[in-house]
Design a protein around this motif. Structure first.
Motif, mmCIF file in Angstrom:
data_model
loop_
_atom_site.group_PDB
_atom_site.id
_atom_site.type_symbol
_atom_site.label_atom_id
_atom_site.label_comp_id
_atom_site.label_asym_id
_atom_site.label_seq_id
_atom_site.Cartn_x
_atom_site.Cartn_y
_atom_site.Cartn_z
ATOM 1 N N ARG A 150 -73.634 13.847 -35.277
ATOM 2 C CA ARG A 150 -72.419 14.217 -34.532
ATOM 3 C C ARG A 150 -72.177 15.732 -34.578
ATOM 4 N N ALA A 151 -72.491 16.362 -35.721
ATOM 5 C CA ALA A 151 -72.334 17.813 -35.824
ATOM 6 C C ALA A 151 -73.271 18.516 -34.863
ATOM 7 N N SER A 152 -74.502 18.006 -34.774
ATOM 8 C CA SER A 152 -75.452 18.611 -33.849
ATOM 9 C C SER A 152 -74.973 18.438 -32.410
ATOM 10 N N GLU A 153 -74.494 17.225 -32.127
ATOM 11 C CA GLU A 153 -73.988 16.974 -30.774
ATOM 12 C C GLU A 153 -72.771 17.846 -30.477
ATOM 13 N N LEU A 154 -71.895 18.036 -31.499
ATOM 14 C CA LEU A 154 -70.707 18.871 -31.321
ATOM 15 C C LEU A 154 -71.085 20.326 -31.078
ATOM 16 N N GLN A 155 -72.093 20.801 -31.764
ATOM 17 C CA GLN A 155 -72.532 22.190 -31.545
ATOM 18 C C GLN A 155 -73.028 22.365 -30.109
ATOM 19 N N THR A 156 -73.785 21.332 -29.640
ATOM 20 C CA THR A 156 -74.279 21.419 -28.265
ATOM 21 C C THR A 156 -73.122 21.471 -27.275
#
Length: 407
Positions: free
Chosen positions: A69-75
């Motif tokens: 989710r953090a990776s998706e949020l950064q994107t």
């Protein structure tokens, strides 16, 4: 020491309960309990270890999901920043456009406001003038309305007061009594009447008028029976049959006339006629128009029904009679005063005659003085004409005697 011996020593080898054909001792029961306790602890430890493993697996799975989710949020944040930069450029262009449009609009609005202000100023001035004129006229009309309202309020209060008076028998009697007393007090002198005078039979008429020449007084009653009359009026207003109300009024009047005749007509003490005062001209007219039998019965009972105007006329007649009686009583005083007046006239005549005599004597004395002064003047002129002393023999002896005598 053997275990059984030790158990016997502490008393645990004694039997506790029977299990089938065998007896279970306290020590055996204690060992079984300890074994069960150890087994329970082992089960609890294994359960906690299993739950800890499950929690560890769940924590690792949650960490993996959080990282995803953090990776998706950064994107998504990168996409948002790109969109923000685009929106900032668009907003700047839109702001410059809005600023230009706003300047144009402000100039247009200012021009329109100036024209509108001028027109509004003229319109407001005209409206103010018209409003002032309208308010002045409205104030005048309101003053007239306020005055009319105050008159209506006062009239309403008076009508309400009159209704409250006429709705109560005692206050209605007091109202008729007050009106009758006012008419009599305005028309007759003090001492010619009495209110609530007690007769020899103990009855008290509302008023007693004392007649001259030692004639009996006249009794007046002011308690008019208005209940039957009001019932008749109410029936007429409601379009109902008025015959019962008329019969009731006739009966009330008959009873009241009979009571007046019996209570206030005393031979030798009062007049053989009494007055029944009706405090309304309209009621008096209706009685004579619609209740002729009541009027005739009153005449037969020597009771005269009078209205306020008839009572005033009767009072004026009584006042004239009282004046004539007083004049006859005062006739000898008038004659004595006339005699004294004639004596004064004779004394004045005598004094005028004496004064005329004095005037005639004074006039005669003045004429004699004028004669003497004339002689003196002539003698003086003659003496002034002489050049020498005259001969004593030539002096006019009578003239000298007149001079010496002062004639």
């Amino acid at each position: 020491m053997e275990p059984d011996t030790a158990l016997q020593i502490i008393g645990l080898s004694e039997p506790w309960f029977a299990l089938g054909d065998n007896w279970v001792t306290y020590g055996q029961a204690l060992l079984a309990a300890l074994f069960a306790l150890a087994l329970l602890v082992l089960l609890i430890w294994r359960s906690s270890q299993r739950r800890a493993g499950e929690r560890l697996v769940a924590a690792r799975e949650a960490q993996r999901l959080a990282e995803e989710r953090a990776s998706e949020l950064q994107t998504r944040m990168a996409d948002v920043q790109t969109a923000q930069s685009q929106i900032a450029g668009q907003m700047q262009a839109f702001a410059s456009l809005v600023e230009t449009r706003q300047a144009d609009m402000a100039r247009s609005v200012s021009e329109r406001l100036d024209g509108m202000s001028q027109r509004m100023g003229q319109t407001m001035a005209e409206n103010t003038k018209n409003t002032t004129e309208s308010l002045a006229g409205l104030q005048e009309r309101l003053a007239v309305i306020d005055k009319a309202q105050s008159n209506i309020t006062a009239l309403s209060d008076q009508v309400s007061g009159l209704q409250s008076i006429l709705s109560n028998k005692q206050t209605r009697g007091a109202f008729g009594q007050t009106r009758m007393e006012t008419i009599i007090a305005d028309g007759l002198p003090q001492g010619a009447y009495a209110f609530q005078y007690t007769l020899s039979n103990g009855k008290k008429p509302d008023c007693l008028i004392f007649m001259p020449n030692d004639t009996p007084p006249l009794a007046i009653d002011a308690k008019f029976p208005l209940e039957g009359w009001n019932a008749m009026r109410d029936a007429e207003a409601a379009d109902q049959d008025v015959q019962p109300a008329m019969k009731r009024f006739t009966a009330d009047m008959d009873v009241h006339i009979k009571a007046i005749s019996e209570k206030y007509l005393i031979a030798g003490e009062t007049q053989d006629t009494a007055f029944l005062f009706v405090p309304s001209e309209s009621i008096f007219a209706d009685i004579h128009e619609r209740f002729e039998t009541v009027v005739q019965k009153a005449h037969r009972a020597r009771v005269v029904i009078v209205s306020p105007s008839l009572l005033m006329l009767s009072i004026q007649v009584v006042q004239s009679v009282l004046k004539d009686a007083r004049m006859r009583e005062q006739a000898h005083l008038i004659q004595r005063e006339v005699g004294l007046l004639m004596d004064d006239v004779r004394r004045v005549d005598e004094r005028v005659e004496k004064l005329a005599t004095h005037f005639r004597q004074a006039q005669k004395d003045v004429e004699l003085i004028q004669t003497s002064t004339g002689k003196l003047t002539r003698r003086g002129e003659k003496i002034g004409e002489w050049d020498m002393e005259p001969d004593p023999k030539q002096i006019d002896a009578p003239a000298e005697r007149d001079l010496l005598s002062g004639s």
